[in-house]
Design a protein around this motif. Structure first.
Motif, PDB file in Angstrom:
ATOM      1  N   GLU A 121       0.823  -1.207   0.000  1.00 53.59           N
ATOM      2  CA  GLU A 121       0.000   0.000   0.000  1.00 53.59           C
ATOM      3  C   GLU A 121       0.864   1.268   0.000  1.00 53.59           C
ATOM      4  O   GLU A 121       0.609   2.206  -0.767  1.00 53.59           O
ATOM      5  CB  GLU A 121      -0.936   0.007   1.215  1.00 53.59           C
ATOM      6  N   PHE A 122       1.877   1.296   0.840  1.00 56.56           N
ATOM      7  CA  PHE A 122       2.751   2.463   0.929  1.00 56.56           C
ATOM      8  C   PHE A 122       3.503   2.661  -0.385  1.00 56.56           C
ATOM      9  O   PHE A 122       3.572   3.771  -0.925  1.00 56.56           O
ATOM     10  CB  PHE A 122       3.745   2.282   2.078  1.00 56.56           C
ATOM     11  N   GLY A 123       4.056   1.578  -0.913  1.00 55.95           N
ATOM     12  CA  GLY A 123       4.838   1.673  -2.137  1.00 55.95           C
ATOM     13  C   GLY A 123       4.000   2.072  -3.331  1.00 55.95           C
ATOM     14  O   GLY A 123       4.432   2.869  -4.177  1.00 55.95           O
ATOM     15  N   LEU A 124       2.786   1.527  -3.429  1.00 52.05           N
ATOM     16  CA  LEU A 124       1.920   1.853  -4.555  1.00 52.05           C
ATOM     17  C   LEU A 124       1.585   3.342  -4.566  1.00 52.05           C
ATOM     18  O   LEU A 124       1.614   3.986  -5.634  1.00 52.05           O
ATOM     19  CB  LEU A 124       0.632   1.023  -4.487  1.00 52.05           C
ATOM     20  N   GLU A 125       1.290   3.899  -3.413  1.00 56.23           N
ATOM     21  CA  GLU A 125       1.007   5.331  -3.341  1.00 56.23           C
ATOM     22  C   GLU A 125       2.199   6.161  -3.808  1.00 56.23           C
ATOM     23  O   GLU A 125       2.048   7.149  -4.527  1.00 56.23           O
ATOM     24  CB  GLU A 125       0.627   5.720  -1.912  1.00 56.23           C
ATOM     25  N   ARG A 126       3.397   5.764  -3.415  1.00 59.16           N
ATOM     26  CA  ARG A 126       4.593   6.524  -3.816  1.00 59.16           C
ATOM     27  C   ARG A 126       4.863   6.386  -5.310  1.00 59.16           C
ATOM     28  O   ARG A 126       5.275   7.344  -5.971  1.00 59.16           O
ATOM     29  CB  ARG A 126       5.799   6.040  -3.011  1.00 59.16           C
ATOM     30  N   VAL A 127       4.628   5.200  -5.859  1.00 67.79           N
ATOM     31  CA  VAL A 127       4.800   5.000  -7.297  1.00 67.79           C
ATOM     32  C   VAL A 127       3.822   5.883  -8.067  1.00 67.79           C
ATOM     33  O   VAL A 127       4.191   6.562  -9.039  1.00 67.79           O
ATOM     34  CB  VAL A 127       4.606   3.516  -7.677  1.00 67.79           C
ATOM     35  N   LEU A 128       2.561   5.894  -7.637  1.00 69.40           N
ATOM     36  CA  LEU A 128       1.554   6.715  -8.312  1.00 69.40           C
ATOM     37  C   LEU A 128       1.858   8.202  -8.155  1.00 69.40           C
ATOM     38  O   LEU A 128       1.616   8.986  -9.086  1.00 69.40           O
ATOM     39  CB  LEU A 128       0.163   6.388  -7.772  1.00 69.40           C
ATOM     40  N   ASP A 129       2.394   8.593  -6.998  1.00 68.57           N
ATOM     41  CA  ASP A 129       2.803   9.993  -6.804  1.00 68.57           C
ATOM     42  C   ASP A 129       3.864  10.387  -7.827  1.00 68.57           C
ATOM     43  O   ASP A 129       3.833  11.482  -8.395  1.00 68.57           O
ATOM     44  CB  ASP A 129       3.352  10.196  -5.396  1.00 68.57           C
ATOM     45  N   GLY A 130       4.817   9.490  -8.034  1.00 68.41           N
ATOM     46  CA  GLY A 130       5.881   9.772  -8.988  1.00 68.41           C
ATOM     47  C   GLY A 130       5.355   9.894 -10.411  1.00 68.41           C
ATOM     48  O   GLY A 130       5.777  10.771 -11.175  1.00 68.41           O
ATOM     49  N   ILE A 131       4.428   9.017 -10.778  1.00 69.10           N
ATOM     50  CA  ILE A 131       3.837   9.083 -12.113  1.00 69.10           C
ATOM     51  C   ILE A 131       3.032  10.372 -12.269  1.00 69.10           C
ATOM     52  O   ILE A 131       3.054  11.021 -13.325  1.00 69.10           O
ATOM     53  CB  ILE A 131       2.951   7.851 -12.365  1.00 69.10           C
ATOM     54  N   GLU A 132       2.354  10.778 -11.203  1.00 74.00           N
ATOM     55  CA  GLU A 132       1.587  12.023 -11.258  1.00 74.00           C
ATOM     56  C   GLU A 132       2.499  13.218 -11.496  1.00 74.00           C
ATOM     57  O   GLU A 132       2.144  14.149 -12.243  1.00 74.00           O
ATOM     58  CB  GLU A 132       0.796  12.209  -9.961  1.00 74.00           C
ATOM     59  N   THR A 133       3.663  13.200 -10.903  1.00 77.06           N
ATOM     60  CA  THR A 133       4.631  14.266 -11.145  1.00 77.06           C
ATOM     61  C   THR A 133       5.027  14.318 -12.621  1.00 77.06           C
ATOM     62  O   THR A 133       5.130  15.393 -13.220  1.00 77.06           O
ATOM     63  CB  THR A 133       5.886  14.049 -10.277  1.00 77.06           C
ATOM     64  N   LEU A 134       5.243  13.160 -13.222  1.00 79.27           N
ATOM     65  CA  LEU A 134       5.593  13.100 -14.641  1.00 79.27           C
ATOM     66  C   LEU A 134       4.450  13.625 -15.508  1.00 79.27           C
ATOM     67  O   LEU A 134       4.676  14.397 -16.450  1.00 79.27           O
ATOM     68  CB  LEU A 134       5.918  11.658 -15.033  1.00 79.27           C
ATOM     69  N   VAL A 135       3.225  13.221 -15.194  1.00 83.34           N
ATOM     70  CA  VAL A 135       2.076  13.672 -15.979  1.00 83.34           C
ATOM     71  C   VAL A 135       1.930  15.195 -15.906  1.00 83.34           C
ATOM     72  O   VAL A 135       1.690  15.865 -16.918  1.00 83.34           O
ATOM     73  CB  VAL A 135       0.782  12.975 -15.489  1.00 83.34           C
ATOM     74  N   LYS A 136       2.084  15.745 -14.705  1.00 86.43           N
ATOM     75  CA  LYS A 136       1.995  17.195 -14.537  1.00 86.43           C
ATOM     76  C   LYS A 136       3.103  17.911 -15.297  1.00 86.43           C
ATOM     77  O   LYS A 136       2.882  18.979 -15.888  1.00 86.43           O
ATOM     78  CB  LYS A 136       2.035  17.559 -13.057  1.00 86.43           C
ATOM     79  N   LYS A 137       4.286  17.330 -15.293  1.00 84.16           N
ATOM     80  CA  LYS A 137       5.417  17.924 -16.009  1.00 84.16           C
ATOM     81  C   LYS A 137       5.143  17.950 -17.514  1.00 84.16           C
ATOM     82  O   LYS A 137       5.412  18.947 -18.189  1.00 84.16           O
ATOM     83  CB  LYS A 137       6.677  17.119 -15.716  1.00 84.16           C
ATOM     84  N   ARG A 138       4.610  16.873 -18.050  1.00 80.59           N
ATOM     85  CA  ARG A 138       4.288  16.817 -19.479  1.00 80.59           C
ATOM     86  C   ARG A 138       3.160  17.790 -19.808  1.00 80.59           C
ATOM     87  O   ARG A 138       3.155  18.433 -20.861  1.00 80.59           O
ATOM     88  CB  ARG A 138       3.892  15.391 -19.875  1.00 80.59           C
ATOM     89  N   SER A 139       2.186  17.900 -18.921  1.00 83.48           N
ATOM     90  CA  SER A 139       1.071  18.812 -19.141  1.00 83.48           C
ATOM     91  C   SER A 139       1.542  20.265 -19.145  1.00 83.48           C
ATOM     92  O   SER A 139       1.104  21.075 -19.975  1.00 83.48           O
ATOM     93  CB  SER A 139       0.004  18.620 -18.048  1.00 83.48           C
ATOM     94  N   ALA A 140       2.457  20.585 -18.234  1.00 83.18           N
ATOM     95  CA  ALA A 140       2.982  21.954 -18.168  1.00 83.18           C
ATOM     96  C   ALA A 140       3.799  22.289 -19.411  1.00 83.18           C
ATOM     97  O   ALA A 140       3.792  23.432 -19.893  1.00 83.18           O
ATOM     98  CB  ALA A 140       3.842  22.104 -16.926  1.00 83.18           C
ATOM     99  N   ALA A 141       4.492  21.291 -19.957  1.00 83.92           N
ATOM    100  CA  ALA A 141       5.337  21.515 -21.129  1.00 83.92           C
ATOM    101  C   ALA A 141       4.515  21.773 -22.377  1.00 83.92           C
ATOM    102  O   ALA A 141       4.968  22.464 -23.300  1.00 83.92           O
ATOM    103  CB  ALA A 141       6.252  20.326 -21.343  1.00 83.92           C
ATOM    104  N   THR A 142       3.296  21.192 -22.415  1.00 86.64           N
ATOM    105  CA  THR A 142       2.466  21.337 -23.615  1.00 86.64           C
ATOM    106  C   THR A 142       1.352  22.354 -23.432  1.00 86.64           C
ATOM    107  O   THR A 142       0.627  22.668 -24.366  1.00 86.64           O
ATOM    108  CB  THR A 142       1.852  19.982 -23.996  1.00 86.64           C
ATOM    109  N   GLY A 143       1.199  22.838 -22.176  1.00 85.77           N
ATOM    110  CA  GLY A 143       0.093  23.735 -21.893  1.00 85.77           C
ATOM    111  C   GLY A 143       0.350  25.190 -22.273  1.00 85.77           C
ATOM    112  O   GLY A 143       1.396  25.573 -22.737  1.00 85.77           O
TER     113      GLY A 143
END
Length: 262
Positions: free
Chosen positions: A240-262
């Motif tokens: 449970e702890f690890g899955l949340e951290r993995v998803l947090d990291g992916i969310e950071t990547l998604v936000k970074k890509r969104s900011a680059a194209t926004g």
């Protein structure tokens, strides 16, 4: 639970033409003699039952035939050999994961659902953890599973390579977490000693030989973790702890890509 040592198996060791024909059922043969009720599906299911109960080290054409109550040679009418059978076993169990179309929580909820399905799959079939993942069985269920998992993150701003890498990250994390859970579950059956008994036996000696003042951080954190988890290690908490951290990291990547194209 099986007790012998863990081995590593590789998929894709069989003849490619025969394996793919069997996986996709393009040329399933009828029985020439003997047991008319025998089929590829029955043979594969029996092989999975052997692996579930005894591990991959116990899997053989002879052992599967014994479970079915037929002669070993009768299996070869349907399955060319153990390597091809193994590929179909993999593809069959990968077809067990649920693939709902409507999952709440957006892409993050979808990835969480995928992670939990993979977690449950490994716990149902621990022998999957003995399979090297670099050469997948290229069957219909494996292909459909990969396609579904990619669809969960399609259109959120990631490149195709990043999409593949995200799925690899999530499923790779689950694989490692599940290995820890299976090993913890097997510890008592293999040693005959529960975690509570093990710690009870070791605690008096540790208190005599380990000076807490020399390891203050380990003592403090270890005590806090032990009290919170009621154990030295909790596979469920780690997942449970690890899955949340993995998803947090992916969310950071998604936000970074969104900011680059926004």
């Amino acid at each position: 639970m099986y007790r012998t040592k863990v081995t590593v198996e590789y998929s894709g060791k069989g003849d490619p033409a025969r394996s793919l024909a069997l996986l996709w059922r393009t040329s399933e043969r009828a029985s020439r003699k003997g047991k008319p009720e025998l089929s590829v599906d029955r043979i594969v299911r029996a092989a999975i039952e052997v692996a579930d109960a005894e591990g991959l080290q116990a899997l053989s054409m002879r052992r599967v035939a014994e479970r079915l109550g037929v002669g070993t040679m009768s299996l070869y009418t349907y399955v060319p050999g153990k390597p091809e059978l193994f590929d179909v076993m993999l593809d069959t169990v990968y077809g067990e994961t649920a693939r709902p179309q409507d999952v709440p929580g957006g892409w993050r909820g979808r990835l969480e659902q995928i992670a939990r399905e993979n977690w449950a799959l490994y716990l149902r079939h621990p022998w999957l953890l003995q399979v090297a993942a670099s050469r997948p069985a290229l069957g219909p269920n494996v292909t459909a599973k990969y396609d579904y998992e990619l669809t969960a993150i399609d259109g959120i701003g990631l490149s195709d390579l990043e999409m593949d890498s995200v799925i690899t990250l999530v499923t790779g994390f689950v694989h490692g977490a599940a290995r820890g859970a299976v090993e913890a579950a097997q510890a008592e059956s293999r040693t005959g000693v529960s975690d509570e008994q093990w710690w009870a036996a070791h605690a008096p000696f540790l208190s005599r030989i380990a000076d807490v003042s020399n390891y203050p951080t380990a003592a403090r954190v270890g005590q806090a973790a032990g009290e919170a988890l009621n154990a030295a290690y909790s596979p469920e908490h780690a997942f449970e702890f690890g899955l949340e951290r993995v998803l947090d990291g992916i969310e950071t990547l998604v936000k970074k890509r969104s900011a680059a194209t926004g």
